[in-house]
Design a protein around this motif. Structure first.
Motif, PDB file in Angstrom:
ATOM      1  N   HIS A  65     -11.946   1.535   6.747  1.00 18.31           N
ATOM      2  CA  HIS A  65     -12.953   0.490   6.557  1.00 18.31           C
ATOM      3  C   HIS A  65     -13.932   0.372   7.721  1.00 18.31           C
ATOM      4  CE1 HIS A  65     -10.198  -0.633   3.358  1.00 18.31           C
ATOM      5  NE2 HIS A  65     -11.119  -1.438   2.883  1.00 18.31           N
ATOM      6  N   GLU A  66     -13.634   1.037   8.819  1.00 17.06           N
ATOM      7  CA  GLU A  66     -14.506   0.944   9.993  1.00 17.06           C
ATOM      8  C   GLU A  66     -15.954   1.346   9.693  1.00 17.06           C
ATOM      9  OE1 GLU A  66     -14.613   2.474  14.658  1.00 17.06           O
ATOM     10  OE2 GLU A  66     -12.938   3.010  13.331  1.00 17.06           O
ATOM     11  N   PRO A  67     -16.211   2.443   8.945  1.00 16.77           N
ATOM     12  CA  PRO A  67     -17.607   2.810   8.679  1.00 16.77           C
ATOM     13  C   PRO A  67     -18.384   1.779   7.872  1.00 16.77           C
ATOM     14  CG  PRO A  67     -16.121   4.650   8.211  1.00 16.77           C
ATOM     15  CD  PRO A  67     -15.275   3.437   8.397  1.00 16.77           C
ATOM     16  N   PHE A  68     -17.687   0.917   7.131  1.00 16.02           N
ATOM     17  CA  PHE A  68     -18.361  -0.054   6.265  1.00 16.02           C
ATOM     18  C   PHE A  68     -18.525  -1.420   6.936  1.00 16.02           C
ATOM     19  CE2 PHE A  68     -16.114   2.982   3.566  1.00 16.02           C
ATOM     20  CZ  PHE A  68     -17.156   3.443   2.773  1.00 16.02           C
ATOM     21  N   GLY A  69     -17.952  -1.588   8.114  1.00 13.94           N
ATOM     22  CA  GLY A  69     -18.082  -2.853   8.814  1.00 13.94           C
ATOM     23  C   GLY A  69     -17.286  -3.986   8.221  1.00 13.94           C
ATOM     24  N   SER A  70     -16.311  -3.686   7.388  1.00 10.79           N
ATOM     25  CA  SER A  70     -15.488  -4.744   6.802  1.00 10.79           C
ATOM     26  C   SER A  70     -14.615  -5.382   7.875  1.00 10.79           C
ATOM     27  CB  SER A  70     -14.593  -4.180   5.696  1.00 10.79           C
ATOM     28  OG  SER A  70     -15.345  -3.604   4.664  1.00 10.79           O
ATOM     29  N   ARG A  71     -14.423  -6.673   7.725  1.00 17.04           N
ATOM     30  CA  ARG A  71     -13.560  -7.385   8.666  1.00 17.04           C
ATOM     31  C   ARG A  71     -12.176  -7.534   8.050  1.00 17.04           C
ATOM     32  NH1 ARG A  71     -15.051 -12.928  11.929  1.00 17.04           N
ATOM     33  NH2 ARG A  71     -13.053 -13.185  13.007  1.00 17.04           N
ATOM     34  N   LEU A  72     -11.157  -7.013   8.710  1.00 21.53           N
ATOM     35  CA  LEU A  72      -9.786  -7.062   8.212  1.00 21.53           C
ATOM     36  C   LEU A  72      -9.041  -8.210   8.880  1.00 21.53           C
ATOM     37  CD1 LEU A  72      -8.913  -3.249   8.208  1.00 21.53           C
ATOM     38  CD2 LEU A  72     -10.134  -4.597   6.504  1.00 21.53           C
ATOM     39  N   VAL A  73      -8.565  -9.150   8.060  1.00 26.32           N
ATOM     40  CA  VAL A  73      -7.960 -10.379   8.574  1.00 26.32           C
ATOM     41  C   VAL A  73      -6.490 -10.433   8.180  1.00 26.32           C
ATOM     42  CG1 VAL A  73      -8.030 -12.897   8.484  1.00 26.32           C
ATOM     43  CG2 VAL A  73     -10.164 -11.581   8.366  1.00 26.32           C
ATOM     44  N   PRO A  74      -5.554 -10.470   9.136  1.00 24.92           N
ATOM     45  CA  PRO A  74      -4.150 -10.692   8.774  1.00 24.92           C
ATOM     46  C   PRO A  74      -4.020 -12.068   8.132  1.00 24.92           C
ATOM     47  CG  PRO A  74      -4.368  -9.925  11.053  1.00 24.92           C
ATOM     48  CD  PRO A  74      -5.744 -10.284  10.584  1.00 24.92           C
ATOM     49  N   PHE A  75      -3.575 -12.101   6.885  1.00 27.50           N
ATOM     50  CA  PHE A  75      -3.592 -13.345   6.121  1.00 27.50           C
ATOM     51  C   PHE A  75      -2.201 -13.720   5.603  1.00 27.50           C
ATOM     52  CE2 PHE A  75      -4.495 -15.639   2.046  1.00 27.50           C
ATOM     53  CZ  PHE A  75      -5.076 -16.776   2.613  1.00 27.50           C
ATOM     54  N   GLY A  76      -1.510 -12.767   5.010  1.00 31.46           N
ATOM     55  CA  GLY A  76      -0.207 -13.051   4.425  1.00 31.46           C
ATOM     56  C   GLY A  76      -0.281 -13.088   2.915  1.00 31.46           C
ATOM     57  N   ARG A  77       0.805 -13.553   2.320  1.00 31.09           N
ATOM     58  CA  ARG A  77       0.884 -13.590   0.872  1.00 31.09           C
ATOM     59  C   ARG A  77       1.046 -15.029   0.406  1.00 31.09           C
ATOM     60  NH1 ARG A  77       4.676  -9.578  -2.752  1.00 31.09           N
ATOM     61  NH2 ARG A  77       3.455  -9.693  -4.654  1.00 31.09           N
ATOM     62  N   CYS A  78       0.154 -15.438  -0.511  1.00 25.05           N
ATOM     63  CA  CYS A  78       0.179 -16.822  -1.000  1.00 25.05           C
ATOM     64  C   CYS A  78       1.397 -17.077  -1.869  1.00 25.05           C
ATOM     65  CB  CYS A  78      -1.088 -17.113  -1.804  1.00 25.05           C
ATOM     66  SG  CYS A  78      -2.617 -16.931  -0.860  1.00 25.05           S
ATOM     67  N   THR A 112      -0.311  -3.442   6.924  1.00 30.37           N
ATOM     68  CA  THR A 112      -1.365  -2.990   6.012  1.00 30.37           C
ATOM     69  C   THR A 112      -2.733  -3.025   6.693  1.00 30.37           C
ATOM     70  OG1 THR A 112      -1.596  -5.208   5.056  1.00 30.37           O
ATOM     71  CG2 THR A 112      -0.096  -3.691   3.958  1.00 30.37           C
ATOM     72  N   ARG A 113      -2.932  -3.963   7.613  1.00 32.37           N
ATOM     73  CA  ARG A 113      -4.208  -3.979   8.341  1.00 32.37           C
ATOM     74  C   ARG A 113      -4.402  -2.674   9.115  1.00 32.37           C
ATOM     75  NH1 ARG A 113      -6.520  -4.398  12.962  1.00 32.37           N
ATOM     76  NH2 ARG A 113      -4.519  -4.414  14.044  1.00 32.37           N
ATOM     77  N   ARG A 114      -3.346  -2.194   9.738  1.00 35.79           N
ATOM     78  CA  ARG A 114      -3.441  -0.927  10.476  1.00 35.79           C
ATOM     79  C   ARG A 114      -3.680   0.246   9.528  1.00 35.79           C
ATOM     80  NH1 ARG A 114       0.884  -3.330  13.583  1.00 35.79           N
ATOM     81  NH2 ARG A 114       2.430  -2.184  12.368  1.00 35.79           N
ATOM     82  N   MET A 115      -3.037   0.211   8.352  1.00 31.74           N
ATOM     83  CA  MET A 115      -3.235   1.285   7.377  1.00 31.74           C
ATOM     84  C   MET A 115      -4.698   1.388   6.933  1.00 31.74           C
ATOM     85  SD  MET A 115       0.009   0.938   4.772  1.00 31.74           S
ATOM     86  CE  MET A 115       1.707   1.124   5.273  1.00 31.74           C
ATOM     87  N   MET A 116      -5.383   0.242   6.817  1.00 36.07           N
ATOM     88  CA  MET A 116      -6.736   0.217   6.284  1.00 36.07           C
ATOM     89  C   MET A 116      -7.825   0.286   7.352  1.00 36.07           C
ATOM     90  SD  MET A 116      -6.545  -2.519   3.142  1.00 36.07           S
ATOM     91  CE  MET A 116      -5.865  -3.853   4.112  1.00 36.07           C
ATOM     92  N   ALA A 117      -7.474   0.084   8.591  1.00 36.26           N
ATOM     93  CA  ALA A 117      -8.483  -0.091   9.643  1.00 36.26           C
ATOM     94  C   ALA A 117      -9.453   1.089   9.747  1.00 36.26           C
ATOM     95  CB  ALA A 117      -7.789  -0.335  10.982  1.00 36.26           C
ATOM     96  N   LEU A 158       0.841  -1.191   0.000  1.00 36.24           N
ATOM     97  CA  LEU A 158       0.000   0.000   0.000  1.00 36.24           C
ATOM     98  C   LEU A 158       0.877   1.242   0.000  1.00 36.24           C
ATOM     99  CD1 LEU A 158      -2.806  -0.885   2.574  1.00 36.24           C
ATOM    100  CD2 LEU A 158      -2.906  -0.972   0.084  1.00 36.24           C
ATOM    101  N   LYS A 159       0.414   2.250  -0.704  1.00 36.58           N
ATOM    102  CA  LYS A 159       1.107   3.538  -0.777  1.00 36.58           C
ATOM    103  C   LYS A 159       0.204   4.617  -0.170  1.00 36.58           C
ATOM    104  CE  LYS A 159       3.940   1.103  -3.162  1.00 36.58           C
ATOM    105  NZ  LYS A 159       4.156   1.253  -4.588  1.00 36.58           N
ATOM    106  N   PRO A 160       0.758   5.768   0.170  1.00 41.47           N
ATOM    107  CA  PRO A 160      -0.074   6.835   0.740  1.00 41.47           C
ATOM    108  C   PRO A 160      -1.219   7.250  -0.171  1.00 41.47           C
ATOM    109  CG  PRO A 160       2.261   7.330   1.027  1.00 41.47           C
ATOM    110  CD  PRO A 160       2.187   6.141   0.130  1.00 41.47           C
ATOM    111  N   PHE A 161      -1.079   7.054  -1.494  1.00 39.27           N
ATOM    112  CA  PHE A 161      -2.126   7.482  -2.415  1.00 39.27           C
ATOM    113  C   PHE A 161      -2.985   6.312  -2.902  1.00 39.27           C
ATOM    114  CE2 PHE A 161       1.912   6.930  -4.596  1.00 39.27           C
ATOM    115  CZ  PHE A 161       1.596   6.042  -5.603  1.00 39.27           C
TER     116      PHE A 161
END
Length: 538
Positions: free
Chosen positions: A325-338, A317-322, A287-290
């Motif tokens: 996404h809070e107003p939309f009720g999305s659940r942010l899950v630390p997952f990793g990269r496949c 990245t979870r902290r960057m998006m938290a 993720l980038k600032p923009f």
């Protein structure tokens, strides 16, 4: 050093503020013209990396005389649209051929439902011997081992509709893979072309009635973009997703989560087929600032605005998006990269004495030009260093070669890596020269010192922008030359001490998908006990 640092910070913030203003105008256009093809217009989707059309529009908005772009005349609009109709007709014919040739194969794949659909990209016809998907790795096989059936929907980055691609995808022996072209209704391209014309006329009217010249320029750019073949291809994702969810009666639909124009069209299509379908966004890259669409999503006339579940690269990245996404009720899950490198044996210490620079651009032509030209200028003055040019698979070197200032073949200390794995190239390098590529995260884990190439003409795309240690920023060939010479002479113990701080950050940014990651995904998607729907915000 303090002066240039402050100046660069001011340039960066100025660019970010201008891009934020453009993003707001893009969002306003979407709200005033809520038509399906608008979802497919590239210029209306702020993201990393900003497409060339957005960068050109920003330069027009910043011109001293002000923006001069005007909407095309009705006659010009019709001429452009007719070209789009020809493209839609060609696509329709190709779809007809594909449906006849592969109807029986598609029926076989339809016999069993799938609880999870995953949308991915392929870079041309994939080899049947390749067991891993470029983006999802072995996730389909891992889900199958846990009793969760899945289907991989494969798109072609070349945007072709040919039999070779479909045949290669269908031949895969271990995973149910479907070329997404087979899921497009035969009537959809031409029907969508008519919708594109109506959308272009509406956007033209919006441009003519705009209250400012700046907003008029954005509307005019959207008007022109609405009748391009790429917009048609992006918007076809609505029909593909709707068809796929219906065919396999899926309860979970997974896409990438980058802010690309096709993503929301696919979400909308999945929900059109099944309002209870759980939408999962795989935030698989940096993720980038923009990265506005992902970090700070906004409400639009199309629902949903965000996925129900976001699979994050890691805690960073979870902290960057938290907050966004809070107003939309999305659940942010630390997952990793496949996607993992072969022979990834974990963090490896730095080796400054290797004197080898791995140049790793993103799949963006301007970035490839900037990095390769910079590397060649330094390679000619630094014969004791070796330079490895490694391209993103979406943009191979043969497509970049003609755009470089000089011929890399003339320098004996430059090689183009096209056959080696990323792990192999990292294992023989000491430095990573980069801009926006997420590959730098893995380079750091393999002991490479990150050197970021800054350019005032482009946005600051550094994935490691939050780091203050270990990485170096260069602004000229002289900076890079000095940095490489100084690092080559650095004692290994000193390099390791600095590297440990950086690798700790990278390990927090992204980790390989493990059993705990899969458990979190299955729990969030309600797939543990035969479910497939999540109460958002749980």
């Amino acid at each position: 050093m303090s002066g240039p640092t402050r100046q660069t910070g001011a340039i960066r913030m100025d660019w970010l503020s201008r891009y934020a203003e453009l993003s707001e105008m893009m969002l306003r256009v979407c709200r005033l013209c809520p038509r399906l093809p608008v979802l497919g217009i590239s210029i209306l989707h702020p993201r990393h990396a900003p497409p060339p059309a957005q960068l050109r529009l920003m330069r027009e908005l910043d011109a001293p005389a002000g923006p001069r772009r005007r909407p095309p005349s009705l006659a010009g609009l019709v001429v452009r649209w007719l070209r789009c109709v020809v493209f839609a007709g060609h696509v329709t014919l190709r779809l007809g051929v594909l449906n006849v040739r592969f109807r029986s194969a598609l029926k076989r794949l339809n016999r069993e439902p799938a609880r999870v659909l995953m949308r991915t990209w392929c870079f041309g016809p994939p080899s049947p011997e390749t067991t891993d998907d470029f983006y999802y790795g072995i996730l389909p096989q891992q889900l199958d081992e846990r009793g969760v059936s899945s289907v991989l929907l494969c798109g072609d980055t070349r945007e072709r509709f040919d039999s070779a691609f479909a045949r290669a995808v269908l031949r895969h022996p271990k995973t149910r893979r479907v070329p997404e072209q087979l899921l497009v209704p035969i009537w959809a391209p031409l029907a969508l072309a008519w919708k594109q014309l109506a959308t272009a006329i509406a956007l033209r009217k919006l441009a003519l009635q705009a209250d400012t010249d700046r907003f008029a320029a954005v509307c005019a750019a959207a008007c022109t973009g609405s009748i391009q073949p790429s917009t048609l291809c992006n918007t076809l994702q609505f029909y593909i997703a709707r068809s796929a969810v219906k065919r396999w009666r899926a309860g979970v639909f997974v896409t990438f989560y980058e802010g690309q124009p096709w993503e929301r069209a696919a979400w909308l299509g999945a929900r059109a087929a099944n309002p209870a379908c759980l939408l999962v966004g795989y935030q698989h890259t940096v993720l980038k600032p923009f990265s506005v669409s992902v970090v700070s999503p906004q409400q639009t006339p199309w629902q949903p605005a965000t996925p129900d579940v976001v699979l994050c690269l890691g805690e960073v990245t979870r902290r960057m998006m938290a907050k966004g996404h809070e107003p939309f009720g999305s659940r942010l899950v630390p997952f990793g990269r496949c996607r993992r490198m072969e022979d990834d044996r974990g963090p490896l210490p730095p080796r400054p004495d290797r004197r080898t620079v791995l140049v790793i651009p993103e799949g963006i032509l301007t970035e490839c030009q900037l990095l390769f030209d910079l590397a060649m200028q330094v390679a000619s003055r630094l014969p004791d260093h070796h330079f490895i040019f490694r391209c993103h698979p979406v943009l191979p070197f043969k497509e970049i070669r003609a755009h470089l200032r000089e011929a890399p073949e003339r320098l004996q200390n430059i090689e183009v890596s096209e056959q080696n794995s990323l792990a192999t190239d990292c294992a023989r390098s000491s430095v990573a020269l980069y801009r926006g590529s997420s590959t730098v995260l893995y380079a750091v884990r393999h002991g490479l010192r990150p050197i970021y190439a800054h350019d005032d003409l482009f946005p600051d795309a550094d994935p490691l922008f939050a780091l203050t240690q270990w990485r170096q920023t260069v602004r000229s060939p002289e900076d890079l030359l000095d940095g490489l010479q100084h690092y080559a002479a650095t004692p290994e113990a000193e390099a390791i001490a600095q590297w440990r701080l950086c690798v700790s950050y990278v390990n927090d940014y992204t980790k390989p998908v493990d059993e705990a990651s899969l458990d979190r995904f299955l729990d969030a998607a309600g797939l543990r006990n035969g479910g497939g729907r999540l109460t958002c915000g749980a």
